[in-house]
Each structure stands twice: as structure tokens, then as C-alpha cells.
Design an enzyme around this catalytic site. Sequence first.
Site, PDB file in Angstrom:
ATOM      1  N   ASP A  56       1.030  -1.121   0.029  1.00 49.02           N
ATOM      2  CA  ASP A  56       0.209   0.569  -0.123  1.00 49.02           C
ATOM      3  C   ASP A  56       0.802   0.962  -0.133  1.00 49.02           C
ATOM      4  O   ASP A  56       1.666   1.223   0.841  1.00 49.02           O
ATOM      5  CB  ASP A  56      -0.453  -0.125   1.710  1.00 49.02           C
ATOM      6  CG  ASP A  56      -2.042   0.843   0.641  1.00 49.02           C
ATOM      7  OD1 ASP A  56      -2.064   1.896   0.783  1.00 49.02           O
ATOM      8  OD2 ASP A  56      -3.602   0.306   1.013  1.00 49.02           O
ATOM      9  N   SER A 127       0.755  15.060 -13.789  1.00 55.09           N
ATOM     10  CA  SER A 127      -0.052  14.900 -14.134  1.00 55.09           C
ATOM     11  C   SER A 127      -0.305  16.211 -14.891  1.00 55.09           C
ATOM     12  O   SER A 127       0.045  17.620 -14.349  1.00 55.09           O
ATOM     13  CB  SER A 127      -0.682  14.714 -13.859  1.00 55.09           C
ATOM     14  OG  SER A 127      -2.293  15.433 -13.693  1.00 55.09           O
ATOM     15  N   GLU A 129      -2.477  18.332 -15.128  1.00 55.89           N
ATOM     16  CA  GLU A 129      -3.235  19.044 -13.931  1.00 55.89           C
ATOM     17  C   GLU A 129      -2.476  19.887 -12.870  1.00 55.89           C
ATOM     18  O   GLU A 129      -2.851  20.543 -12.219  1.00 55.89           O
ATOM     19  CB  GLU A 129      -4.418  18.115 -12.654  1.00 55.89           C
ATOM     20  CG  GLU A 129      -5.313  17.216 -13.307  1.00 55.89           C
ATOM     21  CD  GLU A 129      -6.677  18.580 -13.615  1.00 55.89           C
ATOM     22  OE1 GLU A 129      -7.051  19.435 -13.104  1.00 55.89           O
ATOM     23  OE2 GLU A 129      -7.277  18.636 -14.274  1.00 55.89           O
ATOM     24  N   TYR A 151      -5.691  17.377  -5.487  1.00 55.12           N
ATOM     25  CA  TYR A 151      -4.875  16.246  -6.430  1.00 55.12           C
ATOM     26  C   TYR A 151      -4.180  17.201  -7.618  1.00 55.12           C
ATOM     27  O   TYR A 151      -3.144  16.597  -7.196  1.00 55.12           O
ATOM     28  CB  TYR A 151      -5.569  15.341  -7.623  1.00 55.12           C
ATOM     29  CG  TYR A 151      -5.201  14.540  -8.647  1.00 55.12           C
ATOM     30  CD1 TYR A 151      -4.913  13.530  -8.049  1.00 55.12           C
ATOM     31  CD2 TYR A 151      -5.095  15.394 -10.106  1.00 55.12           C
ATOM     32  CE1 TYR A 151      -4.316  12.536  -8.900  1.00 55.12           C
ATOM     33  CE2 TYR A 151      -4.201  14.667 -11.184  1.00 55.12           C
ATOM     34  CZ  TYR A 151      -4.446  13.752 -10.979  1.00 55.12           C
ATOM     35  OH  TYR A 151      -3.486  12.627 -11.712  1.00 55.12           O
TER      36      TYR A 151
HETATM   37  P1  NAP Z   1      -6.834   4.746 -12.106  1.00 57.12           P
HETATM   38  O1  NAP Z   1      -7.584   4.299 -13.271  1.00 57.12           O
HETATM   39  O2  NAP Z   1      -7.990   5.546 -10.529  1.00 57.12           O
HETATM   40  O3  NAP Z   1      -5.986   3.886 -11.291  1.00 57.12           O
HETATM   41  C1  NAP Z   1      -5.507   4.075  -9.710  1.00 57.12           C
HETATM   42  C2  NAP Z   1      -4.711   2.133  -9.321  1.00 57.12           C
HETATM   43  O4  NAP Z   1      -4.199   3.228  -8.034  1.00 57.12           O
HETATM   44  C3  NAP Z   1      -5.024   1.598  -9.064  1.00 57.12           C
HETATM   45  O5  NAP Z   1      -4.720   0.193  -9.501  1.00 57.12           O
HETATM   46  C4  NAP Z   1      -5.699   1.785  -7.242  1.00 57.12           C
HETATM   47  O6  NAP Z   1      -5.787   0.880  -6.938  1.00 57.12           O
HETATM   48  C5  NAP Z   1      -4.446   2.261  -7.140  1.00 57.12           C
HETATM   49  N1  NAP Z   1      -4.095   2.751  -5.820  1.00 57.12           N
HETATM   50  C6  NAP Z   1      -4.815   3.148  -4.977  1.00 57.12           C
HETATM   51  N2  NAP Z   1      -4.477   4.036  -3.839  1.00 57.12           N
HETATM   52  C7  NAP Z   1      -3.758   3.438  -3.547  1.00 57.12           C
HETATM   53  C8  NAP Z   1      -3.197   2.747  -2.401  1.00 57.12           C
HETATM   54  N3  NAP Z   1      -2.860   3.676  -1.354  1.00 57.12           N
HETATM   55  N4  NAP Z   1      -1.634   2.143  -2.310  1.00 57.12           N
HETATM   56  C9  NAP Z   1      -1.613   1.400  -3.300  1.00 57.12           C
HETATM   57  N5  NAP Z   1      -2.348   1.417  -4.846  1.00 57.12           N
HETATM   58  C10 NAP Z   1      -3.433   2.352  -4.653  1.00 57.12           C
HETATM   59  O7  NAP Z   1      -5.775   5.516 -13.079  1.00 57.12           O
HETATM   60  P2  NAP Z   1      -5.155   5.926 -14.044  1.00 57.12           P
HETATM   61  O8  NAP Z   1      -6.239   6.838 -14.724  1.00 57.12           O
HETATM   62  O9  NAP Z   1      -4.147   4.626 -14.665  1.00 57.12           O
HETATM   63  O10 NAP Z   1      -3.915   7.015 -14.048  1.00 57.12           O
HETATM   64  C11 NAP Z   1      -2.602   6.283 -13.897  1.00 57.12           C
HETATM   65  C12 NAP Z   1      -1.421   7.309 -13.014  1.00 57.12           C
HETATM   66  O11 NAP Z   1      -1.382   8.473 -13.769  1.00 57.12           O
HETATM   67  C13 NAP Z   1      -2.404   8.230 -11.890  1.00 57.12           C
HETATM   68  O12 NAP Z   1      -0.830   7.882 -10.868  1.00 57.12           O
HETATM   69  C14 NAP Z   1      -3.114   9.132 -11.967  1.00 57.12           C
HETATM   70  O13 NAP Z   1      -3.464   9.833 -11.458  1.00 57.12           O
HETATM   71  C15 NAP Z   1      -1.521   9.569 -13.371  1.00 57.12           C
HETATM   72  N6  NAP Z   1      -2.801  10.397 -14.053  1.00 57.12           N
HETATM   73  C16 NAP Z   1      -3.338  10.164 -14.945  1.00 57.12           C
HETATM   74  C17 NAP Z   1      -4.050  10.491 -15.993  1.00 57.12           C
HETATM   75  C18 NAP Z   1      -4.656  10.099 -17.019  1.00 57.12           C
HETATM   76  O14 NAP Z   1      -5.428  10.812 -17.491  1.00 57.12           O
HETATM   77  N7  NAP Z   1      -5.845   9.051 -16.975  1.00 57.12           N
HETATM   78  C19 NAP Z   1      -3.100  11.341 -16.923  1.00 57.12           C
HETATM   79  C20 NAP Z   1      -2.189  11.857 -15.973  1.00 57.12           C
HETATM   80  C21 NAP Z   1      -1.669  11.198 -15.109  1.00 57.12           C
HETATM   81  P3  NAP Z   1      -6.857  -0.507  -6.498  1.00 57.12           P
HETATM   82  O15 NAP Z   1      -7.595  -0.974  -7.300  1.00 57.12           O
HETATM   83  O16 NAP Z   1      -6.889  -0.741  -5.236  1.00 57.12           O
HETATM   84  O17 NAP Z   1      -8.127   0.731  -5.893  1.00 57.12           O
END
Ligand code: NAP
Length: 331
Positions: A56, A127, A129, A151
Amino acid sequence: MKRALITGITGQDGRYLSQLLAGKGYQVFGLIRGQANPKSQLVLDENPACELIDGDLRDLSSLIAAMEQVQPDEVYNLGAISFVQLSFRQAELTAEITGLGVLRMLEAVRIVGGVTNNPIRFYQASSSEMFGKVRETPQNERTPFHPRSPYGVAKVFGHDMTVNYREAYGLHASSGILFNHESPRRGMEFYTRKVTTSLARIKLGLQEHISLGNLGFSRDWGYAGDYVEAMWMMLQQDEPDDYVIATGETHTGREFLDIASRIAGFDEWESFVSHDSRFERPAEVDLLMGDAGKAATVLGWRPKVSFEDLVRMMYEADMAAEQDQLDSGRR
Ligand code: NAP
């Protein structure tokens, strides 16, 4: 065989990255939180060779243990509270996981093997953001940050820590400043996926309305499958660095809805879309548009999927999934 550890493997990007790395011959390990994470099976179905490790981002000792067990060549830190609206309601938890979680990962890398002859290479999921109330358009690696949500603030902390560990300890730590990227695997809570799923359900008579917040925001939207490739490319460089990953185009929420509705075969959407201020952010990011020129020059990365093809891919996948559930009598 190279070994990669992915945090956030159950998320949209983690699932694509796991498959990309498996296809390149990596042994992939994924950090999984919780006692019985319901998404574990999904990850294993898509990448049966993947090994899941408990851990975690709130618990440094679990991260060190995971790092010692896996002895990775590459670490991709994708885990986060990633939904901006939720970060306003759970700001402290967001700071804890999305912000401090990065510091814990960097510490675990440094302690277990960040500065050896064959150092662990680290990727941080930063990000767009972080740009928030943008100071210039398009935004590049030198554009100052002005985050507009807990965030965004937490991501700035994670980004700055990544740069600091690179400079202070010589870690091979890179930060990808990724603009929005979507796919059929995007979480249902996000605007794009909410629109495509709802349109498919309305088309099939399973739903009548969609409630949305402000439609005037502009985003630079790409395809997640293209973006995870950029993450991998960053870690193949001799020198760690920061890169903006974006398409260079911007589209409003209204345009996304226009195109998705047309693809779904509707003449208009005004009759079934209503406005609900509960879906608006207390402070909005109005315009994001990235300049990925450095990634194109240094990494040779370019986006492949166009905006319209992305919307179509998402709508068609949602329609197929909803239809499948109807046909199998699960509704
Ligand atoms: P996502 O689908 O929301 O996935 C988030 C992941 O984080 C999930 O696997 C979740 O696991 C895990 N997580 C949450 N809390 C945690 C904890 N305490 N310990 C360990 N794991 C934890 O996000 P995504 O779209 O794939 O994005 C991946 C990364 O890129 C993120 O950091 C996001 O902020 C960043 N990002 C995304 C975008 C975009 O447009 N998608 C753009 C820029 C940056 P659970 O299944 O257990 O909840």
C-alpha cells in the site's frame, strides 16, 4: 529477463502497461492493496504471467518489502487517488497517497537499490493537472505549475520529489507529465467514460438521462495505450528526465459529447442531458493543451489514435459490453 514493478496495476494505465511490458518479455509484478482486491483477477486474466504483491502506498515498510522481493529493474509508480473531484472531498487522503506515496516509493527505491551499478529506474505518473490555471498555452516541461485541486497539489509534490531524488541522490527517476488519456478501461466516474457508457445505455433503453457538470472545460485527450508506451520509452533513456506527453490538440467537454452522440446515432443530446452543479469542481482547470515536442525529439514518441477514433473506440466498447450483458440475460 527484465523485471518491472507497477503500482496502480489495477487501474487503466496499469492494465495497459502490464500487457505492454509482458509483450516485450518483462516479468511483471503488480502491487495490490487490500485483503481481497476485487480487481486482482482482472489483472491476471489479462496478463496471466503477472505476479501480484501485497502493498500500500501509505505503508513504507510494505513498499520496501515489495522492492526487496521483486528486485526490479524498473518501477512504474501509477498508484494514486486519481479522480480530481474526489480529491476535493478527501484532500488529506489524496495528499497521503497521491503525494506522500511518491516520497515513500522513492525512499524504497533509494534504500533497496536506487544507486547501485545497475540502479532501479523509476517512473512517476505526473499530470497536466499540475498546470491548472495555465500560465501559457501550449504547456511544456518549463511551464510553471499552478494546481487547482488537492490532486494537482499532491502531484506537484510528487513531481518535485522525483526531481529532488534525481538531483540529490542520483536516482534514475523520470517524471512523465501526461495529459488526459482515456480508453474503454477508463474508470466509470470520469467524464469521458460516463458519457460513452450512458449513451450506449440510452441507446439500448436502459437509461433515460445523463447529468453532467460544466461542459466548457477544454482538455488534451489521448489514448491510454499510446501513453503507456511513452512511460516505457522514458525508462529506456540513459539519462532520467521529465517529459510532457500530449496530443497537442484541445477539445471541450461539449465537443466530446457532440462527437459521441453523433457516433451513437443521435441527432441531438439536449433532450436527455441535464446540468447538475454537483459534478462541477470548486476550482476548474479551464484549458489544457500540451506540447510534446521534447518527447517527439528525444524519445521518438508520437500519439497514434485520433480524438474521434478514441471517442468511437470507447462508445463501441461500451455498447458491446452493455449489449453482451443484455444478451446473456444478466439484466
Ligand atoms: P486509475 O485508473 O484511477 O488507477 C489508480 C490506481 O491506484 C488503482 O490501481 C488503485 O488501486 C491504485 N491505488 C489507489 N490507492 C492506492 C494505495 N493506497 N496503494 C496502492 N495503490 C493504490 O488511474 P489511471 O488513469 O490508470 O492513472 C495512472 C496514474 O497516472 C495515476 O497516478 C494518475 O493520477 C496519473 N495520471 C493519469 C492521467 C489520465 O488521464 N488517466 C493523466 C495524468 C496522470 P485499487 O484498484 O486498489 O483502487
